[in-house]
Design an enzyme around this catalytic site. Structure first.
Site, PDB file in Angstrom:
ATOM      1  N   HIS A 667       2.583  25.286  32.825  1.00 57.21           N
ATOM      2  CA  HIS A 667       2.732  25.791  34.193  1.00 57.21           C
ATOM      3  C   HIS A 667       4.202  26.029  34.529  1.00 57.21           C
ATOM      4  O   HIS A 667       5.095  25.578  33.808  1.00 57.21           O
ATOM      5  CB  HIS A 667       2.140  24.786  35.191  1.00 57.21           C
ATOM      6  CG  HIS A 667       2.867  23.467  35.201  1.00 57.21           C
ATOM      7  ND1 HIS A 667       2.673  22.519  34.210  1.00 57.21           N
ATOM      8  CD2 HIS A 667       3.785  22.942  36.051  1.00 57.21           C
ATOM      9  CE1 HIS A 667       3.423  21.466  34.469  1.00 57.21           C
ATOM     10  NE2 HIS A 667       4.122  21.694  35.580  1.00 57.21           N
ATOM     11  N   ASP A 669       6.886  25.373  37.829  1.00 59.08           N
ATOM     12  CA  ASP A 669       6.992  24.558  39.049  1.00 59.08           C
ATOM     13  C   ASP A 669       7.348  25.436  40.242  1.00 59.08           C
ATOM     14  O   ASP A 669       8.070  26.437  40.104  1.00 59.08           O
ATOM     15  CB  ASP A 669       8.074  23.479  38.893  1.00 59.08           C
ATOM     16  CG  ASP A 669       7.684  22.417  37.882  1.00 59.08           C
ATOM     17  OD1 ASP A 669       6.467  22.272  37.629  1.00 59.08           O
ATOM     18  OD2 ASP A 669       8.595  21.749  37.347  1.00 59.08           O
ATOM     19  N   HIS A 719       6.421  25.094  31.076  1.00 58.81           N
ATOM     20  CA  HIS A 719       6.367  23.813  30.378  1.00 58.81           C
ATOM     21  C   HIS A 719       5.022  23.129  30.585  1.00 58.81           C
ATOM     22  O   HIS A 719       4.224  23.518  31.437  1.00 58.81           O
ATOM     23  CB  HIS A 719       7.493  22.895  30.871  1.00 58.81           C
ATOM     24  CG  HIS A 719       7.405  22.592  32.339  1.00 58.81           C
ATOM     25  ND1 HIS A 719       7.789  23.498  33.305  1.00 58.81           N
ATOM     26  CD2 HIS A 719       6.973  21.472  33.002  1.00 58.81           C
ATOM     27  CE1 HIS A 719       7.604  22.957  34.508  1.00 58.81           C
ATOM     28  NE2 HIS A 719       7.105  21.732  34.349  1.00 58.81           N
ATOM     29  N   ARG A 729       1.880   5.667  31.954  1.00 52.26           N
ATOM     30  CA  ARG A 729       3.210   6.245  32.139  1.00 52.26           C
ATOM     31  C   ARG A 729       3.375   6.660  33.604  1.00 52.26           C
ATOM     32  O   ARG A 729       2.481   7.279  34.191  1.00 52.26           O
ATOM     33  CB  ARG A 729       3.379   7.456  31.230  1.00 52.26           C
ATOM     34  CG  ARG A 729       4.715   8.176  31.395  1.00 52.26           C
ATOM     35  CD  ARG A 729       4.714   9.502  30.644  1.00 52.26           C
ATOM     36  NE  ARG A 729       5.957  10.227  30.823  1.00 52.26           N
ATOM     37  CZ  ARG A 729       6.078  11.539  30.775  1.00 52.26           C
ATOM     38  NH1 ARG A 729       5.001  12.295  30.537  1.00 52.26           N
ATOM     39  NH2 ARG A 729       7.255  12.121  30.935  1.00 52.26           N
TER      40      ARG A 729
END
Length: 738
Positions: A667, A669, A719, A729
């Protein structure tokens, strides 16, 4: 010249005016007044106890090589209580007895108080001004009359200057404040002056000397006058506006601006003890612009070279009275104090249930390393005033205790040698100066107002900003200070030192200390630390300190910003796919991820994640402040010519789990640039993870905890989030400048 004719006896022959002048000058030259040798001067004073004021007086006398004889040393004081009635007759008796033993008629006697007096100049100037008075006895002078106001009309008038003999007073309800007398004169004249004294020790010395002075025959026969223009004596009561400090050529004097005189002796009579303490910080040559502090290294108690077992035993009183940020850091600093733990006893008073975990954690980790630890918890419901008195008692009752170190939990002691420095300075009560960053707030006051509250002294700002460095006698200290145990056992024995119906405990304590004649000092010779703001501290979060970026920015930075963060500003940044920088320094628990907050399902994200938005935990303002102060400077170096206002619509903490959401599809940002901060540790808390930039075929595996990944958001940096294969995480993400 025309002849003058008159009836009567024959006249002497007339001479010219010039001849008369020559004859007069010759006569004046024929009988010069010889200076009084300095060895003919003796200073007499009465001191039944060696107070801090007496020690200051002796120091100033030694500075100018005065010869001092102390009367009444070790004798019980029977001269009355000056705070409730006239008194002082004991001083007259002691002086009369001392004079009777003296046989030198050319001996000059200076009789003054010693508890609130400092010398501003030496014997040579004093004797010269005494001779210039043309009298055998000179009294200090006042604008006020005391103790009998009805005697005012009997005082002779003066052409200029103060009219009343060295005394003055003020009555408030039934309290009378006595102002003592000072005088200088030849021995025979002083003997004659005291010949008629038959009074009791508690009778008024002021009234006795006043009646002598207003008696014309006595005044003439003894040859008494007043120092009306303050050339010898400066009494401060009723004259505070007259006196200023004069700095010149490495010397400091008190100057009377009304009469343009430089008094030799400065007397803080009556309710002017604070003013003489202030002047005593400078006079004589205590501190000058040329030399700085000249006495700060005198009478020290060095600790270097001592074996640890020989260090003074100190009781440290730690007081937690309200919810306070960074308490865990406070205890870390306490443990790092450079002082043998075996020579420390801890008294911890904790009034706040919120901080029980911090006290417990400290005790579990370090409690056994100290000689002894006593903890008073909130369950005991002990009043804070009682707790401070109890701390003093622990030291008083331990015969080995030499110091009590009072330390409030909001104090940030950056200097690990603070305790050693204070002990070595060897003062009865001394505080390290601490400040509130960006403000003139400190833990001391330079002066007091008429009602006993804060007032700014002339030198306060210079001391706070370290333009004047030294050890300063001040009327008020708080938050952190060291008290000698001998003072607790001798002068500060009252059980209610911290109690007052009108004043806060710290103000009550300082007032009681002042009333006992004990000096309080503050030192700004080293940097010691600061004090936290506690006004807006809330305890409703899991990690409340994280919300302190506005109230306590320095402490927030030390707690949460990586110590090597600034290195990125000094490093060359090439055209990298992304920038990794050391940013946050969080502990083993993720401070931003709050499990009890539930993510609102659905929403407006282009690529939804399992996350918590910062507006859900009321952290958006703090986050923007963080971005503005710590991220924006880096963007200007990484992206030359771009200046960010760090606006954002989305800022959130993302959670990746193998069985929940292990990765994120490719995608762009919705941002000009993105910040991605690792909140926990790869290889320990989780496996896998990271970010891959597809266009560049470049993968950034999960950085170390606290490191940030910065990259452009739109178009160029397509990315994806790499899979988390084990564990959980957490990352903090911000889409900046959408």
């Amino acid at each position: 010249m025309r002849a003058i004719v008159r009836r009567g006896p024959p006249l002497f022959p007339l001479v010219s005016c010039a001849a008369c002048f020559l004859l007069l000058c010759a006569g004046a030259r024929s009988e010069p007044e010889r200076p009084v040798p300095e060895d003919k001067l003796l200073v007499l004073t009465v001191a039944t106890k060696e107070t801090d004021g007496f020690k200051r007086f002796i120091r100033s006398a030694r500075h100018f090589n005065y010869t001092i004889k102390v009367l009444g040393k070790g004798e019980k004081w029977r001269g009355g209580d000056y705070m409730s009635m006239p008194g002082g007759g004991q001083k007259v008796r002691l002086l009369k007895a001392a004079l009777e033993e003296m046989t030198e008629e050319d001996k000059v006697i200076l009789f003054i108080d010693s508890y609130d007096v400092v010398f501003a100049s030496g014997p040579k100037e004093l004797l010269k001004k005494f001779q210039q008075s043309g009298h055998k006895v000179v009294f200090s002078a006042e604008n006020l009359i005391w103790p009998n106001r009805h005697l005012e009309d009997k005082h002779p008038h003066v052409r200029e200057g103060k009219r009343f003999l060295g005394s003055g007073g003020i009555a408030v309800k039934i309290v009378v404040i006595c102002l003592s007398v000072g005088f200088i004169g030849y021995t025979p004249n002083l003997k004659a002056m005291l010949a008629d004294w038959t009074g009791k020790d508690n009778e008024s010395d002021q009234l006795f000397y006043t009646k002598l002075y207003i008696n014309p025959e006595k005044r003439k026969s003894i040859n008494i006058t007043l120092d009306s223009k303050c050339r010898l004596f400066q009494n401060l009561y009723g004259a505070l506006d007259e006196v200023v400090l004069k700095f010149e050529d490495g010397r400091v004097r008190a100057r009377n601006v009304i009469y343009d005189t430089l008094p030799v002796i400065v007397h803080g009579n009556g309710p002017t003890k604070l003013q003489i303490n202030y002047l005593g910080n400078y006079i004589p040559q205590i501190w000058t612009f040329e030399t700085g502090c000249t006495v700060c290294d005198e009478d020290q108690r060095p600790l270097s070279g001592l074996k640890e077992s020989d260090y003074p035993l100190v009781v440290i009183g730690i007081f937690i009275q309200q919810p306070t940020p960074f308490v865990s850091v406070f205890f870390e600093r306490l443990f790092k104090l450079q002082y043998p733990k075996e020579r420390l006893k801890l008294f911890i008073y904790n009034h706040e249930p919120h901080h029980e975990q911090h006290v417990r954690s400290f005790m579990e980790d370090h409690g056994t390393k100290y000689r002894d630890v006593k903890v008073i918890g909130p369950e005991e419901e002990m009043d804070s005033v009682v707790s401070r008195s109890l701390g003093f008692d622990i030291c008083r009752q331990d015969v080995d205790c030499e110091y009590f170190f009072s330390l409030d939990v909001e104090v940030v002691l950056k200097n690990t040698n603070t305790l050693r420095i204070l002990i070595e300075q060897n003062r009865p009560i001394i505080a390290p100066m601490i400040t509130r960053p960006g403000r003139l707030w400190t833990n001391f006051w330079g002066a007091l107002s008429a009602d006993g509250y804060y007032a700014r002294s002339e030198d306060y700002v210079d001391i706070v900003q370290s333009h004047r460095v030294g050890v300063w006698n001040v009327p008020y200290i708080s938050s952190v200070y060291l008290v000698q145990a001998t003072v607790l056992r001798s002068d500060l024995t009252a059980e209610d030192l911290f109690h007052s119906e009108m004043l806060d405990p710290d103000m009550a304590f300082c007032r009681n200390v002042r009333d006992q004649g004990v000096f309080m000092f503050v030192t700004n010779r080293q940097e010691f630390g600061r004090i936290l703001s506690t006004e807006n501290y809330k305890t409703s979060h899991l990690h409340n300190d994280l919300w302190q970026i506005f109230e306590n920015p320095l402490d927030w930075e030390e707690r949460y910003i990586h110590e090597n963060y600034t290195q990125v500003m000094n490093e060359d940044i090439m055209e990298n796919v992304a920038l990794l920088m050391k940013l946050l320094a969080v502990d083993d628990t993720t401070h931003l991820c709050l499990p009890q907050d539930q993510r609102i399902q659905g929403g407006y994200e282009n690529v939804p994640t399992i996350d918590i938005h910062l507006n859900q935990v009321d952290f958006e303002k703090e986050w923007q402040k963080f971005l503005l102060d710590y991220v924006a400077p880096v963007t200007e170096k990484m992206f030359p010519g771009y200046y960010t206002q760090v606006q954002f619509d989305l800022a959130f903490v993302v959670r990746y789990k193998p069985d929940e959401q292990p990765s994120l599809r490719p995608h762009h940002d919705a941002s000009t640039f993105t910040i991605n901060i690792a909140l926990n540790q790869v290889g320990i808390d989780f496996q896998g993870g990271g970010c891959k930039f597809l266009r560049y075929n470049c993968s950034i595996t999960s950085p170390r905890k606290g490191w940030a990944l910065m990259h452009p958001g739109r178009l160029t940096h397509y990315h994806e989030g790499l899979p988390t294969t084990a564990g959980v995480r957490y990352i903090a993400v911000s889409f900046v400048d959408p």
